[in-house]
Write a protein that holds these residues in place. Structure first.
Motif, mmCIF file in Angstrom:
data_model
loop_
_atom_site.group_PDB
_atom_site.id
_atom_site.type_symbol
_atom_site.label_atom_id
_atom_site.label_comp_id
_atom_site.label_asym_id
_atom_site.label_seq_id
_atom_site.Cartn_x
_atom_site.Cartn_y
_atom_site.Cartn_z
ATOM 1 N N TRP A 290 1.139 -1.156 0.095
ATOM 2 C CA TRP A 290 0.051 0.166 -0.012
ATOM 3 C C TRP A 290 0.954 1.453 0.089
ATOM 4 O O TRP A 290 2.073 1.143 0.739
ATOM 5 C CB TRP A 290 -1.000 -0.151 1.128
ATOM 6 C CG TRP A 290 -1.708 -1.252 1.405
ATOM 7 C CD1 TRP A 290 -1.769 -2.447 2.019
ATOM 8 C CD2 TRP A 290 -2.959 -1.499 0.730
ATOM 9 N NE1 TRP A 290 -2.698 -3.112 1.720
ATOM 10 C CE2 TRP A 290 -3.315 -2.324 1.429
ATOM 11 C CE3 TRP A 290 -3.980 -0.227 0.091
ATOM 12 C CZ2 TRP A 290 -4.833 -3.021 1.037
ATOM 13 C CZ3 TRP A 290 -5.278 -0.669 -0.318
ATOM 14 C CH2 TRP A 290 -5.742 -2.126 0.113
ATOM 15 N N ARG A 291 0.348 2.402 -0.613
ATOM 16 C CA ARG A 291 1.264 3.577 -0.807
ATOM 17 C C ARG A 291 0.090 4.674 -0.391
ATOM 18 O O ARG A 291 -0.760 4.846 -0.657
ATOM 19 C CB ARG A 291 1.792 3.910 -2.235
ATOM 20 C CG ARG A 291 2.354 5.052 -2.181
ATOM 21 C CD ARG A 291 2.739 5.552 -3.597
ATOM 22 N NE ARG A 291 3.449 4.672 -4.546
ATOM 23 C CZ ARG A 291 4.807 4.370 -4.199
ATOM 24 N NH1 ARG A 291 5.528 5.055 -3.528
ATOM 25 N NH2 ARG A 291 5.446 3.359 -4.927
ATOM 26 N N ASN A 292 0.749 5.575 0.534
ATOM 27 C CA ASN A 292 -0.069 6.630 1.208
ATOM 28 C C ASN A 292 0.075 7.790 0.362
ATOM 29 O O ASN A 292 1.120 8.050 -0.687
ATOM 30 C CB ASN A 292 -0.092 6.876 2.728
ATOM 31 C CG ASN A 292 1.374 7.460 3.091
ATOM 32 O OD1 ASN A 292 2.020 7.968 2.491
ATOM 33 N ND2 ASN A 292 1.512 7.494 4.265
ATOM 34 N N GLY B 57 3.728 9.240 0.208
ATOM 35 C CA GLY B 57 4.785 8.566 -0.605
ATOM 36 C C GLY B 57 5.245 7.344 0.363
ATOM 37 O O GLY B 57 6.356 6.628 -0.004
ATOM 38 N N SER B 58 4.714 7.076 1.397
ATOM 39 C CA SER B 58 5.211 5.933 2.582
ATOM 40 C C SER B 58 4.685 4.755 2.184
ATOM 41 O O SER B 58 3.559 4.718 1.455
ATOM 42 C CB SER B 58 4.893 6.300 3.555
ATOM 43 O OG SER B 58 5.328 7.382 4.338
ATOM 44 N N LEU B 59 5.301 3.639 2.102
ATOM 45 C CA LEU B 59 4.688 2.027 1.813
ATOM 46 C C LEU B 59 4.557 1.313 3.139
ATOM 47 O O LEU B 59 5.250 1.509 4.061
ATOM 48 C CB LEU B 59 5.643 1.714 0.916
ATOM 49 C CG LEU B 59 6.208 2.235 -0.256
ATOM 50 C CD1 LEU B 59 7.220 1.549 -0.854
ATOM 51 C CD2 LEU B 59 5.042 2.285 -1.190
#
Length: 113
Positions: free
Chosen positions: A8-10, A13-15
């Motif tokens: 998942w990506r928020n 840009g964090s995964l």
């Protein structure tokens, strides 16, 4: 039905990768944050959580914690729900609280974001 397994990506840009989802709803994985309290580089941190078990229909709720112990003395708790749109795209909506360690009870007021 929404499946939490996967990558998942928020919006920042964090995964987040959920690699283990057990039959009872417990899950674990890792979080690669692009946003750090110290302004440093992205770091991988472990996460653990649980998904509310539903029948065949419905959008599951879930909660998980991320321990930022490799680069920060903080922990974040996330709660959310998983949705699937008419096109089949899965989306997680979440809210979070981050708790940073402080040196005294008097500083407690500034420890939670």
């Amino acid at each position: 039905q929404c499946q939490l397994n996967g990558l998942w990506r928020n919006d920042q840009g964090s995964l987040m990768e959920i690699s283990v989802l057990k039959d009872n709803g417990d899950f674990q994985g890792q979080y690669l944050t692009q946003v750090t309290l110290s302004g440093g580089c992205a770091q991988i941190s472990p996460l653990k959580g649980a998904q509310q078990q539903l029948g065949e229909e419905g959008w599951p709720t879930f909660a998980f914690t991320v321990r930022w112990d490799k680069f920060s003395n903080a922990t974040t708790a996330f709660v959310g729900q998983c949705f699937v749109d008419a096109g089949g795209k899965e989306t997680l909506t979440t809210m979070w609280l981050l708790r940073e360690a402080v040196g005294s009870l008097e500083e407690d007021w500034k420890a939670t974001r």
